[in-house]
Motif scaffolding. Structure first.
Motif, PDB file in Angstrom:
ATOM      1  N   TYR A   1       0.811  -1.217   0.000  1.00 16.07           N
ATOM      2  CA  TYR A   1       0.000   0.000   0.000  1.00 16.07           C
ATOM      3  C   TYR A   1       0.844   1.268   0.000  1.00 16.07           C
ATOM      4  CZ  TYR A   1      -3.704  -3.266   1.207  1.00 16.07           C
ATOM      5  OH  TYR A   1      -4.585  -4.311   1.198  1.00 16.07           O
ATOM      6  N   TRP A   2       2.153   1.125  -0.089  1.00 17.66           N
ATOM      7  CA  TRP A   2       3.046   2.280   0.009  1.00 17.66           C
ATOM      8  C   TRP A   2       2.819   3.240  -1.162  1.00 17.66           C
ATOM      9  CZ3 TRP A   2       5.502   3.526   4.224  1.00 17.66           C
ATOM     10  CH2 TRP A   2       6.538   4.456   4.194  1.00 17.66           C
ATOM     11  N   PRO A   3       2.551   4.501  -0.911  1.00 18.68           N
ATOM     12  CA  PRO A   3       2.322   5.456  -2.008  1.00 18.68           C
ATOM     13  C   PRO A   3       3.621   5.747  -2.761  1.00 18.68           C
ATOM     14  CG  PRO A   3       1.523   6.294   0.116  1.00 18.68           C
ATOM     15  CD  PRO A   3       2.388   5.123   0.412  1.00 18.68           C
ATOM     16  N   LYS A   4       3.486   6.275  -3.952  1.00 23.62           N
ATOM     17  CA  LYS A   4       4.651   6.695  -4.710  1.00 23.62           C
ATOM     18  C   LYS A   4       5.154   8.021  -4.144  1.00 23.62           C
ATOM     19  CE  LYS A   4       6.254   7.597  -9.416  1.00 23.62           C
ATOM     20  NZ  LYS A   4       5.850   7.680 -10.862  1.00 23.62           N
ATOM     21  N   ASN A   5       6.438   8.045  -3.797  1.00 23.96           N
ATOM     22  CA  ASN A   5       7.064   9.255  -3.233  1.00 23.96           C
ATOM     23  C   ASN A   5       6.235   9.857  -2.094  1.00 23.96           C
ATOM     24  OD1 ASN A   5       9.156   9.157  -5.201  1.00 23.96           O
ATOM     25  ND2 ASN A   5       7.779  10.122  -6.670  1.00 23.96           N
ATOM     26  N   PRO A   6       5.976   9.077  -1.058  1.00 26.50           N
ATOM     27  CA  PRO A   6       5.065   9.544  -0.006  1.00 26.50           C
ATOM     28  C   PRO A   6       5.634  10.700   0.816  1.00 26.50           C
ATOM     29  CG  PRO A   6       6.135   7.518   0.671  1.00 26.50           C
ATOM     30  CD  PRO A   6       6.497   7.731  -0.769  1.00 26.50           C
ATOM     31  N   LYS A   7       4.710  11.515   1.283  1.00 26.40           N
ATOM     32  CA  LYS A   7       5.042  12.587   2.214  1.00 26.40           C
ATOM     33  C   LYS A   7       4.530  12.164   3.586  1.00 26.40           C
ATOM     34  CE  LYS A   7       4.666  16.190  -1.335  1.00 26.40           C
ATOM     35  NZ  LYS A   7       3.940  17.421  -1.756  1.00 26.40           N
ATOM     36  N   CYS A   8       5.428  12.142   4.560  1.00 25.56           N
ATOM     37  CA  CYS A   8       5.121  11.591   5.880  1.00 25.56           C
ATOM     38  C   CYS A   8       5.055  12.690   6.939  1.00 25.56           C
ATOM     39  CB  CYS A   8       6.189  10.562   6.268  1.00 25.56           C
ATOM     40  SG  CYS A   8       6.010   9.873   7.920  1.00 25.56           S
ATOM     41  N   LEU A   9       4.036  12.607   7.777  1.00 22.75           N
ATOM     42  CA  LEU A   9       3.914  13.511   8.908  1.00 22.75           C
ATOM     43  C   LEU A   9       3.883  12.692  10.189  1.00 22.75           C
ATOM     44  CD1 LEU A   9       3.486  16.407   9.996  1.00 22.75           C
ATOM     45  CD2 LEU A   9       1.016  15.971   9.871  1.00 22.75           C
ATOM     46  N   ILE A  10       4.798  12.998  11.099  1.00 20.81           N
ATOM     47  CA  ILE A  10       4.836  12.331  12.402  1.00 20.81           C
ATOM     48  C   ILE A  10       4.087  13.190  13.412  1.00 20.81           C
ATOM     49  CG2 ILE A  10       6.309  11.510  14.270  1.00 20.81           C
ATOM     50  CD1 ILE A  10       8.554  11.185  12.185  1.00 20.81           C
ATOM     51  N   LEU A  11       3.115  12.595  14.100  1.00 22.27           N
ATOM     52  CA  LEU A  11       2.409  13.275  15.173  1.00 22.27           C
ATOM     53  C   LEU A  11       3.075  12.888  16.488  1.00 22.27           C
ATOM     54  CD1 LEU A  11      -0.110  15.106  14.654  1.00 22.27           C
ATOM     55  CD2 LEU A  11       0.299  13.456  12.831  1.00 22.27           C
ATOM     56  N   SER A  12       3.584  13.866  17.188  1.00 24.41           N
ATOM     57  CA  SER A  12       4.355  13.633  18.402  1.00 24.41           C
ATOM     58  C   SER A  12       3.499  13.066  19.533  1.00 24.41           C
ATOM     59  CB  SER A  12       4.997  14.948  18.852  1.00 24.41           C
ATOM     60  OG  SER A  12       5.548  14.830  20.135  1.00 24.41           O
ATOM     61  N   SER A  13       4.165  12.393  20.472  1.00 27.15           N
ATOM     62  CA  SER A  13       3.490  11.970  21.696  1.00 27.15           C
ATOM     63  C   SER A  13       3.738  12.965  22.827  1.00 27.15           C
ATOM     64  CB  SER A  13       3.972  10.581  22.130  1.00 27.15           C
ATOM     65  OG  SER A  13       5.361  10.593  22.384  1.00 27.15           O
ATOM     66  N   ASP A  14       4.771  13.804  22.667  1.00 28.31           N
ATOM     67  CA  ASP A  14       5.097  14.824  23.660  1.00 28.31           C
ATOM     68  C   ASP A  14       5.436  16.114  22.918  1.00 28.31           C
ATOM     69  OD1 ASP A  14       5.970  16.441  25.688  1.00 28.31           O
ATOM     70  OD2 ASP A  14       7.419  15.019  26.514  1.00 28.31           O
ATOM     71  N   PRO A  15       4.455  16.964  22.673  1.00 28.86           N
ATOM     72  CA  PRO A  15       4.648  18.122  21.793  1.00 28.86           C
ATOM     73  C   PRO A  15       5.687  19.125  22.288  1.00 28.86           C
ATOM     74  CG  PRO A  15       2.565  18.287  22.959  1.00 28.86           C
ATOM     75  CD  PRO A  15       3.085  16.909  23.201  1.00 28.86           C
ATOM     76  N   GLU A  16       6.035  19.091  23.574  1.00 28.41           N
ATOM     77  CA  GLU A  16       7.004  20.053  24.104  1.00 28.41           C
ATOM     78  C   GLU A  16       8.437  19.536  24.039  1.00 28.41           C
ATOM     79  OE1 GLU A  16       5.762  22.907  24.644  1.00 28.41           O
ATOM     80  OE2 GLU A  16       3.692  22.194  24.511  1.00 28.41           O
ATOM     81  N   ASN A  17       8.611  18.249  23.816  1.00 34.68           N
ATOM     82  CA  ASN A  17       9.956  17.659  23.821  1.00 34.68           C
ATOM     83  C   ASN A  17      10.539  17.673  22.411  1.00 34.68           C
ATOM     84  OD1 ASN A  17      12.308  16.226  24.372  1.00 34.68           O
ATOM     85  ND2 ASN A  17      11.279  14.857  25.810  1.00 34.68           N
ATOM     86  N   GLN A  18      10.979  18.832  21.994  1.00 34.36           N
ATOM     87  CA  GLN A  18      11.407  19.016  20.608  1.00 34.36           C
ATOM     88  C   GLN A  18      12.665  18.220  20.270  1.00 34.36           C
ATOM     89  OE1 GLN A  18      11.670  23.274  20.159  1.00 34.36           O
ATOM     90  NE2 GLN A  18       9.504  23.586  20.640  1.00 34.36           N
ATOM     91  N   GLU A  19      13.557  18.064  21.227  1.00 31.55           N
ATOM     92  CA  GLU A  19      14.789  17.311  20.966  1.00 31.55           C
ATOM     93  C   GLU A  19      14.492  15.853  20.658  1.00 31.55           C
ATOM     94  OE1 GLU A  19      19.067  16.190  23.124  1.00 31.55           O
ATOM     95  OE2 GLU A  19      17.670  17.580  24.097  1.00 31.55           O
ATOM     96  N   VAL A  20      13.634  15.247  21.464  1.00 31.36           N
ATOM     97  CA  VAL A  20      13.252  13.855  21.220  1.00 31.36           C
ATOM     98  C   VAL A  20      12.479  13.741  19.912  1.00 31.36           C
ATOM     99  CG1 VAL A  20      11.763  11.978  22.032  1.00 31.36           C
ATOM    100  CG2 VAL A  20      13.286  13.146  23.632  1.00 31.36           C
ATOM    101  N   ASN A  21      11.606  14.694  19.639  1.00 32.95           N
ATOM    102  CA  ASN A  21      10.818  14.657  18.406  1.00 32.95           C
ATOM    103  C   ASN A  21      11.703  14.725  17.173  1.00 32.95           C
ATOM    104  OD1 ASN A  21       8.516  14.569  19.980  1.00 32.95           O
ATOM    105  ND2 ASN A  21       8.147  16.769  19.862  1.00 32.95           N
ATOM    106  N   ASP A  22      12.712  15.584  17.195  1.00 33.63           N
ATOM    107  CA  ASP A  22      13.619  15.692  16.054  1.00 33.63           C
ATOM    108  C   ASP A  22      14.448  14.424  15.885  1.00 33.63           C
ATOM    109  OD1 ASP A  22      12.730  18.230  15.426  1.00 33.63           O
ATOM    110  OD2 ASP A  22      14.323  19.256  16.530  1.00 33.63           O
ATOM    111  N   SER A  23      14.825  13.809  17.010  1.00 31.08           N
ATOM    112  CA  SER A  23      15.562  12.554  16.949  1.00 31.08           C
ATOM    113  C   SER A  23      14.694  11.449  16.352  1.00 31.08           C
ATOM    114  CB  SER A  23      16.033  12.153  18.354  1.00 31.08           C
ATOM    115  OG  SER A  23      16.616  10.873  18.341  1.00 31.08           O
ATOM    116  N   PHE A  24      13.429  11.401  16.755  1.00 29.29           N
ATOM    117  CA  PHE A  24      12.484  10.418  16.227  1.00 29.29           C
ATOM    118  C   PHE A  24      12.326  10.586  14.718  1.00 29.29           C
ATOM    119  CE2 PHE A  24       8.370   8.462  15.462  1.00 29.29           C
ATOM    120  CZ  PHE A  24       8.329   7.405  16.360  1.00 29.29           C
TER     121      PHE A  24
END
Length: 245
Positions: free
Chosen positions: A37-60
């Protein structure tokens, strides 16, 4: 919409305290089904579990960008939604055909999802959604938010059932292979917490590598899993097997 409810999909390992990207876990033919089901050239958006923890989010974001490449699932774009850009989500979410719901603390993520009105936004979404751990748990219509932090199991005000994204009616308890040996506030996670809570509402426990695929209101369970209901649990599926739920 295609929804993958997972406990863990791999993608990294720890070496000398640092997390290193690696291929996704292909247990129970997960990659084969995902690639179908993988789209061609997909654009991915990650929804954070901790919106204030930007360092962890960027690492993820970095880890999974690399992990998808290693797994021959290239992305044309990958972004993360947290407190830095949450006010733009309503205008941008439909630009993405792959949404990734990160793992973390279930109530924290649930509060964030409510704040950004994610449930309402996903009603018109027609791409792929992949949940990991907490992200999977918050996909349910009624989320089983099992206590996991010190104090939660004995807090009379802690809410173990939360309104979720309503992408499935199935409640999930992830990482079951680890939970069997865990305690919270002196209580055994399985015997003293999970079994008691299953008297209120049933749920499925997944080991890492197992997952549920939801497509057109049909749900298929792949891999080892257990059904908790009315104070007891039974094994309902084995590794490399699948059942319709």
């Amino acid at each position: 919409m295609k929804v993958f409810l997972t406990s863990s999909i791999g993608g990294s390992y720890k070496e000398n305290g640092k997390r290193i990207p690696c291929a996704l876990d292909d247990s129970n033919n997960f990659l084969e089904l995902l690639k179908k089901y993988w789209p061609k050239n997909p654009k991915c958006l990650i929804l954070s579990s901790d919106p204030e923890n930007q360092e962890v989010n960027d690492s993820f974001k970095f880890i999974f960008d690399e992990a998808f490449k290693i797994s021959n699932l290239p992305l044309s774009k990958i972004d993360i939604c947290d407190s830095r850009n949450e006010n733009k989500l309503a205008d941008t979410i439909y630009d993405y055909n792959l949404i990734f719901l990160a793992g973390g603390h279930v109530p924290t993520q649930n509060e964030f999802f409510n704040r950004i009105h994610l449930k309402e936004l996903l009603k018109s979404y027609d791409g792929i959604v992949i949940g990991i751990s907490a992200g999977t748990m918050n996909c349910a219509d009624m989320v089983y938010a099992q206590p996991e932090l010190d104090g939660e199991a004995i807090d009379p005000n802690y809410k173990r059932y939360l309104n979720g994204l309503d992408l499935t009616t199935i409640s999930v308890f992830p990482h079951f292979q680890d939970a069997k040996d865990l305690t919270v506030d002196g209580l055994r996670v399985v015997e003293d917490i999970s079994l008691e809570d299953s008297k209120i509402r049933p749920f499925y426990a997944l080991v890492d590598g197992s997952y549920i695929f939801v497509d057109d209101n049909k749900s298929t369970l792949y891999g080892e899993a257990y059904y908790f209901n009315n104070g007891a649990f039974t094994k309902v599926c084995d590794k490399d097997k699948s059942i319709q739920l």
